[in-house]
Motif scaffolding. Structure first.
Motif, PDB file in Angstrom:
ATOM      1  N   GLN A 247       0.841  -1.192   0.000  1.00 23.72           N
ATOM      2  CA  GLN A 247       0.000   0.000   0.000  1.00 23.72           C
ATOM      3  C   GLN A 247       0.873   1.237   0.000  1.00 23.72           C
TER       4      GLN A 247
ATOM      5  N   PRO B 206       1.270   5.470  -0.183  1.00 22.04           N
ATOM      6  CA  PRO B 206       0.512   6.586   0.402  1.00 22.04           C
ATOM      7  C   PRO B 206      -0.580   7.081  -0.534  1.00 22.04           C
ATOM      8  N   GLY B 207      -1.791   7.194  -0.019  1.00 20.29           N
ATOM      9  CA  GLY B 207      -2.905   7.701  -0.806  1.00 20.29           C
ATOM     10  C   GLY B 207      -3.492   6.719  -1.807  1.00 20.29           C
ATOM     11  N   LYS B 208      -3.005   5.478  -1.777  1.00 20.91           N
ATOM     12  CA  LYS B 208      -3.500   4.487  -2.734  1.00 20.91           C
ATOM     13  C   LYS B 208      -4.099   3.292  -2.000  1.00 20.91           C
ATOM     14  N   GLN B 209      -4.897   2.518  -2.741  1.00 23.75           N
ATOM     15  CA  GLN B 209      -5.472   1.305  -2.164  1.00 23.75           C
ATOM     16  C   GLN B 209      -4.420   0.212  -2.066  1.00 23.75           C
ATOM     17  N   ARG B 210      -4.624  -0.695  -1.128  1.00 26.19           N
ATOM     18  CA  ARG B 210      -3.731  -1.839  -0.993  1.00 26.19           C
ATOM     19  C   ARG B 210      -3.895  -2.712  -2.233  1.00 26.19           C
TER      20      ARG B 210
END
Length: 114
Positions: free
Chosen positions: A39, A41-45
């Motif tokens: 994951q 930063p600021g993104k989906q896993r």
């Protein structure tokens, strides 16, 4: 109950390599499907790699650069990462699944930067 502990993260320059480890407690490790997720930063896993029995599956973004493996005698799964890119920067998580059971580790940070 399974506890997962990741290690091996750190700071690496673009083009470099790292090997992540995920040590599992508990029994029946060999029966678990093991995965690495990440994951940013600021993104989906996102799912990076899966190993089940003798089969491995990779996300297109890491194919040819990452290798997932496991040592059932050591209750450990590995992620060998090569030719790392800045976009590989993320927290990497280990996951163990069997039937309806699913366990996650606490994650290890990988930062790719010059």
């Amino acid at each position: 109950q399974v506890q997962l502990v990741e290690s091996g993260g750190g700071l690496v320059q673009p083009g470099g390599s790292l090997r992540l480890s995920c040590a599992a407690s508990g029994s029946a490790f060999s029966r678990y499907v093991m995965q690495w997720h990440r994951q940013a930063p600021g993104k989906q896993r996102e799912l990076v790699a899966t190993i089940s029995g003798g089969f491995t599956i990779y996300a297109d973004s890491v194919k040819g650069r990452f290798t997932i493996s496991r040592d059932n005698a050591k209750n450990t799964v590995y992620l060998q990462m090569s030719n790392l890119k800045p976009e590989d920067t993320a927290v990497y998580y280990c996951r163990a699944t069997m039937d309806l059971l699913s366990y996650w580790g606490q994650g290890t940070q990988v930062t790719v930067s010059s």
